[in-house]
Design an enzyme around this catalytic site. Structure first.
Site, PDB file in Angstrom:
ATOM      1  N   ASN A   1      -6.288  -2.707   2.551  1.00 54.78           N
ATOM      2  CA  ASN A   1      -6.340  -4.157   2.633  1.00 54.78           C
ATOM      3  C   ASN A   1      -7.801  -4.593   2.686  1.00 54.78           C
ATOM      4  O   ASN A   1      -8.629  -3.910   3.294  1.00 54.78           O
ATOM      5  CB  ASN A   1      -5.627  -4.664   3.892  1.00 54.78           C
ATOM      6  CG  ASN A   1      -4.132  -4.477   3.834  1.00 54.78           C
ATOM      7  OD1 ASN A   1      -3.540  -4.380   2.772  1.00 54.78           O
ATOM      8  ND2 ASN A   1      -3.506  -4.421   4.992  1.00 54.78           N
TER       9      ASN A   1
ATOM     10  N   ARG B   1       0.842  -1.219   0.000  1.00 53.57           N
ATOM     11  CA  ARG B   1       0.000   0.000   0.000  1.00 53.57           C
ATOM     12  C   ARG B   1       0.868   1.255   0.000  1.00 53.57           C
ATOM     13  O   ARG B   1       0.569   2.217  -0.716  1.00 53.57           O
ATOM     14  CB  ARG B   1      -0.957   0.012   1.194  1.00 53.57           C
ATOM     15  CG  ARG B   1      -2.063  -1.029   1.075  1.00 53.57           C
ATOM     16  CD  ARG B   1      -2.964  -1.036   2.303  1.00 53.57           C
ATOM     17  NE  ARG B   1      -2.169  -1.318   3.482  1.00 53.57           N
ATOM     18  CZ  ARG B   1      -2.358  -0.772   4.688  1.00 53.57           C
ATOM     19  NH1 ARG B   1      -3.328   0.098   4.881  1.00 53.57           N
ATOM     20  NH2 ARG B   1      -1.605  -1.100   5.694  1.00 53.57           N
TER      21      ARG B   1
END
Length: 94
Positions: free
Chosen positions: A41, A23
């Protein structure tokens, strides 16, 4: 010459993409490309990426996600294109 229309890219990356800096890496690439959005997520182990901006920068982000040069190990990326919804500022990890 008209300004490039703003699009919305939603992409789901599958593989070993959680807990490996994926990320953060995605956020860095998106900011370099001038995109707004987020990466988070999901409960099933994927990372969902939402990016808004010009079509070409979004395509470059998608190519980066599929490049094999991400943290972890991406097995597949599925994308969906749409009309930008707006209301996004910067690019964040959720």
């Amino acid at each position: 010459m008209s300004e490039e229309p703003v699009v919305r890219l939603t992409a789901w990356a599958r593989g070993r993409v959680q807990g490996v800096g994926f990320r953060w890496w995605t956020r860095s690439r998106a900011l370099e490309l001038g995109l707004a959005g987020w990466a988070r997520n999901t409960a099933d182990g994927r990372v969902e990426v939402v990016a808004e901006g010009g079509r070409e920068p979004c395509e470059r982000l998608l190519a980066a996600l599929r490049s094999g040069r991400t943290p972890g190990a991406v097995e597949a990326v599925v994308e969906q294109w749409g009309v930008a919804k707006g209301g996004l500022a910067g690019f964040v990890e959720r």
